[in-house]
Design an enzyme around this catalytic site. Sequence first.
Site, PDB file in Angstrom:
ATOM      1  N   ASP A 155       2.749  -6.547  -5.377  1.00  0.00           N
ATOM      2  CA  ASP A 155       3.068  -5.262  -5.453  1.00  0.00           C
ATOM      3  C   ASP A 155       4.365  -4.590  -6.089  1.00  0.00           C
ATOM      4  OD1 ASP A 155       2.244  -2.503  -5.060  1.00  0.00           O
ATOM      5  OD2 ASP A 155       3.370  -2.093  -3.146  1.00  0.00           O
ATOM      6  N   ASN A 209      -8.761   0.032  -5.241  1.00  0.00           N
ATOM      7  CA  ASN A 209      -7.923   0.009  -6.569  1.00  0.00           C
ATOM      8  C   ASN A 209      -8.911   0.658  -7.728  1.00  0.00           C
ATOM      9  OD1 ASN A 209      -5.907  -2.992  -6.186  1.00  0.00           O
ATOM     10  ND2 ASN A 209      -5.371  -0.691  -6.181  1.00  0.00           N
TER      11      ASN A 209
HETATM   12  C1  FPP Z   1      -0.302  -3.399  -7.354  1.00  0.00           C
HETATM   13  O1  FPP Z   1       1.032  -2.986  -7.937  1.00  0.00           O
HETATM   14  C2  FPP Z   1      -0.659  -4.525  -8.235  1.00  0.00           C
HETATM   15  C3  FPP Z   1      -1.951  -4.528  -8.683  1.00  0.00           C
HETATM   16  C4  FPP Z   1      -3.058  -3.552  -8.227  1.00  0.00           C
HETATM   17  C5  FPP Z   1      -2.529  -5.373  -9.552  1.00  0.00           C
HETATM   18  C6  FPP Z   1      -2.052  -6.812  -9.471  1.00  0.00           C
HETATM   19  C7  FPP Z   1      -2.597  -7.926 -10.531  1.00  0.00           C
HETATM   20  C8  FPP Z   1      -1.989  -8.658 -11.112  1.00  0.00           C
HETATM   21  C9  FPP Z   1      -0.533  -9.102 -10.742  1.00  0.00           C
HETATM   22  C10 FPP Z   1      -2.610  -9.661 -12.049  1.00  0.00           C
HETATM   23  C11 FPP Z   1      -2.881 -10.846 -10.979  1.00  0.00           C
HETATM   24  C12 FPP Z   1      -3.652 -11.591 -11.946  1.00  0.00           C
HETATM   25  C13 FPP Z   1      -4.604 -12.678 -11.658  1.00  0.00           C
HETATM   26  C14 FPP Z   1      -5.339 -13.309 -12.712  1.00  0.00           C
HETATM   27  C15 FPP Z   1      -4.774 -13.019 -10.405  1.00  0.00           C
HETATM   28  P1  FPP Z   1       1.195  -1.326  -8.099  1.00  0.00           P
HETATM   29  O2  FPP Z   1       0.414  -1.027  -9.572  1.00  0.00           O
HETATM   30  O3  FPP Z   1       0.378  -0.815  -7.019  1.00  0.00           O
HETATM   31  O4  FPP Z   1       2.554  -1.098  -8.382  1.00  0.00           O
HETATM   32  P2  FPP Z   1       3.095   0.257  -7.958  1.00  0.00           P
HETATM   33  O5  FPP Z   1       3.174   0.302  -6.617  1.00  0.00           O
HETATM   34  O6  FPP Z   1       4.755   0.005  -8.218  1.00  0.00           O
HETATM   35  O7  FPP Z   1       2.479   1.564  -8.661  1.00  0.00           O
END
Ligand code: FPP
Length: 243
Positions: A20, A68
């Site tokens: 996250d 998501n």
């Molecule tokens: C949450 O951070 C993250 C996600 C919903 C996407 C996570 C995906 C990756 C790191 C790519 C991984 C790749 C593979 C191939 C497994 P957020 O967007 O909610 O962050 P925020 O809370 O700061 O908005």
Amino acid sequence: MTREQLDGITLPKHIGIIMDGNGRWATKRGLERSEGHKAGAEVFRKICDYAADIGIECMTFYAFSTENWRRPPKEVAAIMKIFRSFLKEAKDREKENEARGLQFHLIGERQGLPADIVKNIDTLEKDSADKKVMQVNLAINYGGRDEIVHSVRKIAEKVKKGELNPADISEDTVSSFLFTAGQPDPDLIIRPSGEYRLSNFMIWQSAYSEFWFDDILWPDFTTDDLDRAILDYCSRHRRFGGV
Ligand code: FPP
């Protein structure tokens, strides 16, 4: 983690990570949120390799939840693009992944994911099936509640066919129909970015997990942070409801 540190400790067998903070990391730098996900994917690779190298048996990475899909289509498309590049890269890095013994497994609903991604995940699972030094669970289109519903449906089918007596349904029965069937429950769950919740991640399997929270944003997470979490875990006294 140094060899000496490793010698003295019992490592968690299974670590779950809620990756996250990508969006905030990007916004803080004046970048598009998708840049945060790209940076997060790099960190995923590094942490995955490091965990295998120090002897963790199973890692679960929460990459995309059933919730998501509510994000703006542009962001969802950017994340799917990252999965596609990862799958392509996994093919290119097949020898390296094989040498490390990475066995990949999708935990999540195949239905709803783009067909090409499902196809390439199926291939990755098949090609890495006998490589197991470390199991890598990719939680994509994953929701803990959805997973339990999935298990309950399978159990109901068995009951309906007369193959299972309702009185014989146990916790093990439910576990055996989860996406993680046959795997140990996570010993340690890590969530960076200063949020203190599970967000529908492994809600059945985490009944006795230890939790480690930190303010660091996922794209800034390093192998030293994984060490910190593991060393903290090692100092905990797990009682599993006993004394
Ligand atoms: C949450 O951070 C993250 C996600 C919903 C996407 C996570 C995906 C990756 C790191 C790519 C991984 C790749 C593979 C191939 C497994 P957020 O967007 O909610 O962050 P925020 O809370 O700061 O908005």
